[in-house]
Design a protein around this motif. Sequence first.
Motif, short mmCIF file in Angstrom:
data_model
loop_
_atom_site.label_atom_id
_atom_site.label_comp_id
_atom_site.label_asym_id
_atom_site.label_seq_id
_atom_site.Cartn_x
_atom_site.Cartn_y
_atom_site.Cartn_z
N LYS A 94 39.82 34.96 44.31
CA LYS A 94 39.52 35.57 45.60
C LYS A 94 40.82 35.82 46.39
N ILE A 126 36.28 40.18 46.15
CA ILE A 126 36.27 39.26 47.29
C ILE A 126 34.81 38.98 47.73
N GLN A 137 33.01 36.75 45.34
CA GLN A 137 33.44 35.35 45.45
C GLN A 137 32.88 34.71 46.72
#
Lengths: 268, 382, 316
Positions: free
Chosen positions: B314, B373, B376
């Motif tokens: 991430k 992102i 995650q």
Amino acid sequence: MNIIVCIKRVADTSEAEIVIQRGGQGLEEEDFAWGINEWDNFAVEAAVQLKEQHGGVVTAMTLGGEDDEEVLRRALAMGCDEAVHLCDEAFAGADAWGIAKALAAAVRGRSYDLLLCGAVSGDAGGGQVGGFLAGLLDLPLVALATCLEVGSGNGGTGGVARVRHEVESGLERVVEVDLPAVVTVQTGINEPRYVSIRGIRKVAGAEVQVLDGAALGLQAAELGSAGARVRLEELFLPPRGEGAEVLEGSDEEIVQRLVEMLHQRGGL
Amino acid sequence: MHFELDKGQKDIQRAARDFAKGEFDKELALQLEKDHAYPEKIWKKACAEGFIGLHFPDEYGGSDYGILENALVVEEFCRRDSGIGAALLTAHFACEIILHHGSPEQKSNYLPRVTGGECLSAGAFTEPMHGSDITSMSTTAVRDGDDWLINGVKTFITNAGHCGFYVVLVQTDVDAKHRGESMFVVDADLPGIEVASVGEKMGLKMIPTGEVSLKNVRVPGSALLGIENQGFYQVLQFFDESRIEVAAQAVGTAQGAFDRALEYIKGREQFGIKIAKFQAIQHKLAEMATQLELARLITYKAAWLADHKKPDTKLSAMAKYYAGKVASEVASESIQMFGGYGYITEFEVERFYRDARITEIYEGTREIQKNIIAGQVLGKLP
Amino acid sequence: MRTIMAIVEVVDETALELAHAARSLGEVHLTAAVFGAEDAGCAELARYFDRVVNFPLSPGAVFDAEHAAAALTPWLAAEQPFLILLSHTNNGLDLAPLLAARLDLPMLADCLELGLRDEQLTAVRTLYAGKVHARVVADAKGGALATLRPGAFDGDEAIDRGGRIETAAVPPGPPARRRLLETVAAEAGSVDITQAEILVAVGRGIEEQENLEIVQSLAAALDAEVACTRPIVDKNWLPKSRQVGTSGQSVSPKVYLAIGVSGSFQHLGGVKGKPFLVAINQDAAAPIFAVADVGVVGDLFDLVPLLEEKIRARKG
């Protein structure tokens, strides 16, 4: 061939705007890029090359604050074997004489054949420290070396160096000097190597010996601004004087004007 | 917690700065860019000084440093020159996959050639029909006795035609999608490999980028890199690291544009006053400086985590996404500060802008980074 | 009356500058110490100095800082002058700090101005290659030593002072620790820039060796010779024979076009005879603009080719 090379961290002001602090005692330093004095870099390279040819130990030495350790680490990464940092708050404000006295105190008792310095520094630029060291240590001096070769010599037990150095009128002289001696190094004597990543890696764990005034056996009155023989009264920007007539305008206009002037005043 | 580089890291930063200052030259960069020429001499010197692959182990010509140290070098190089910097940082592209998954023979065969300046490396992942989506490959490798036969086309390949070898992502099990992908190290001079141009690029003009077609390229079984059918995961792991490097490229490029703009506005006068005194300029400058600081912090943190055995997918994606965005924005605003001059090649910032834009595109577009992102952050949705 | 000793390497303009600087400090008794001067040289000095002390050199010998330091140290220690002056030349750099240390005197190096305030010696000197000036002071109660930048002071007017000329007795000392082997000229080039009427001088601002081309091309258009600063020679881009400065050639052209030259005193020290000096430099703060007749602040990579074009156009 043991060599001590004295170096200094200075500000490179070539790309910085010079602003004098109120009171005229210092410069605004935010814009400054710091690094090893240009002449000293040639001196370090000269020392390392001599060691590579003849063996021995090269010790880099500087006097200055904590940040100045970086030039010692740099010298180690270039191939110096040991580093000595003369570091004491009381050294602040030292003039060339004070720097030379502290260096001389640190040098005494060490075994060396050559003491190298940069010929001048990019900041104060008096070109004195090398000569002061020679005087204080009672050694022969050769200033402004452009070529440096050594014969024998192992830890202060004799030998000679052949040094080519600059004198007047574009002439150079080759002298033979008994070792140990002080030689101040001119730019262009060699091509200083870059600090390589492998060099940095090799010295990652290297210790820098730190010595303060007491360790050097110096009294407070001899240190820093207290011991300075030359004191700064005021910094100021150089008077522009008459100065140049600065041509303004587009490149085209400027160059046209310049051609006229070269014709009229230069007699072209 | 402390936010300071250690002494050795500062030494590396300074060494990279000195090297770039001594070797990268504006006029040379403009010429190389014009000629679409790789900075060959500088690259060889950078290898000799140990800058290329400093994060590889000693035995492969590296210096055992980490991803953070590499990022510092990349940043300094790109700061001095976005084009030459990019050319140097991609010199070892994809070698980390060999480092992490290669056999001892592969490591000692390929890595020292890259750190030693014998050849460039390349990673061939992207395909014409897939782009940043690498969940299935059209390029295949099929067993033929002890060998493999590779067929397919890879595109947007950095260093294509100028490298010693390619790390190629292929399908070895055509029915298993990403679970059937594998990697091979393919020598660039093998019969059946052809390189074609991808056309004129916006930036990165010193770096050759091409389309690589592989027709019945025969490689031995020992060319398999890592574990069969694990290629997809190997690439993902690689990207976690390489995105940090791209983030560092972005930070350096942004800083380089910023440096130039700052110098310009301090010297430039309009209406009789230095333009640095205009509040509109000052506020813009404040925003740029803040963005830069944030981009650098997240990049260093991502690098630090990776170096401390806590690689964070991430954070790597965030670093690349954010630093790339900052690079584009800061470079663009730098052009604006220069006004008309910013649009002129001589003044460099337009080149920094063009070179900045790639950091939002390659090794996963910014949209892909956002997907990562978000994935995650959200975790597995029911 | 205060006594001042000027150490004179050669009888030339710098000796007169030392005399002038010394006289500017008030009523002084001024001695010149000179090495191996001929009678004519001593007589010339006697017109400016109240006393001339000639230190003999063995036949064939030249001024040498190591020898001079050995001879001067006991003599100066005995004479105890108020102030010792030297020129800040290469030989001065070789001799002055050594002398100051041996005599344990404060030293002011590379002075542009010199003054006296009670028992204190004041000076103006440069920092950062001339970008900053500093007013400094040294306590001169027990004597002091200063080196003066050549060219920074006027030469003294010729009033015949009828100075007394004497020859110093140099007691034989220990064998010299430094021995002269040979004197060498800068390697001979195919050109002699000292004879050129127009010089196009190039400095660090040129950035890359390849860029020298634009300067050479301009020089060709002007029928000029190319000269350069020290860093250009250090990088081996041009031969030493083209270097102008205190460590290079002294030149006296009619026109001096300085391109990308910052204007360090070491460089300008070689530019004699007040040529028409044009400076092109990117850095508006470069010291060259303080001494140039005409300055252009701008990008030399644009200006130089344009200038060449205009000059060629004018020539037809």
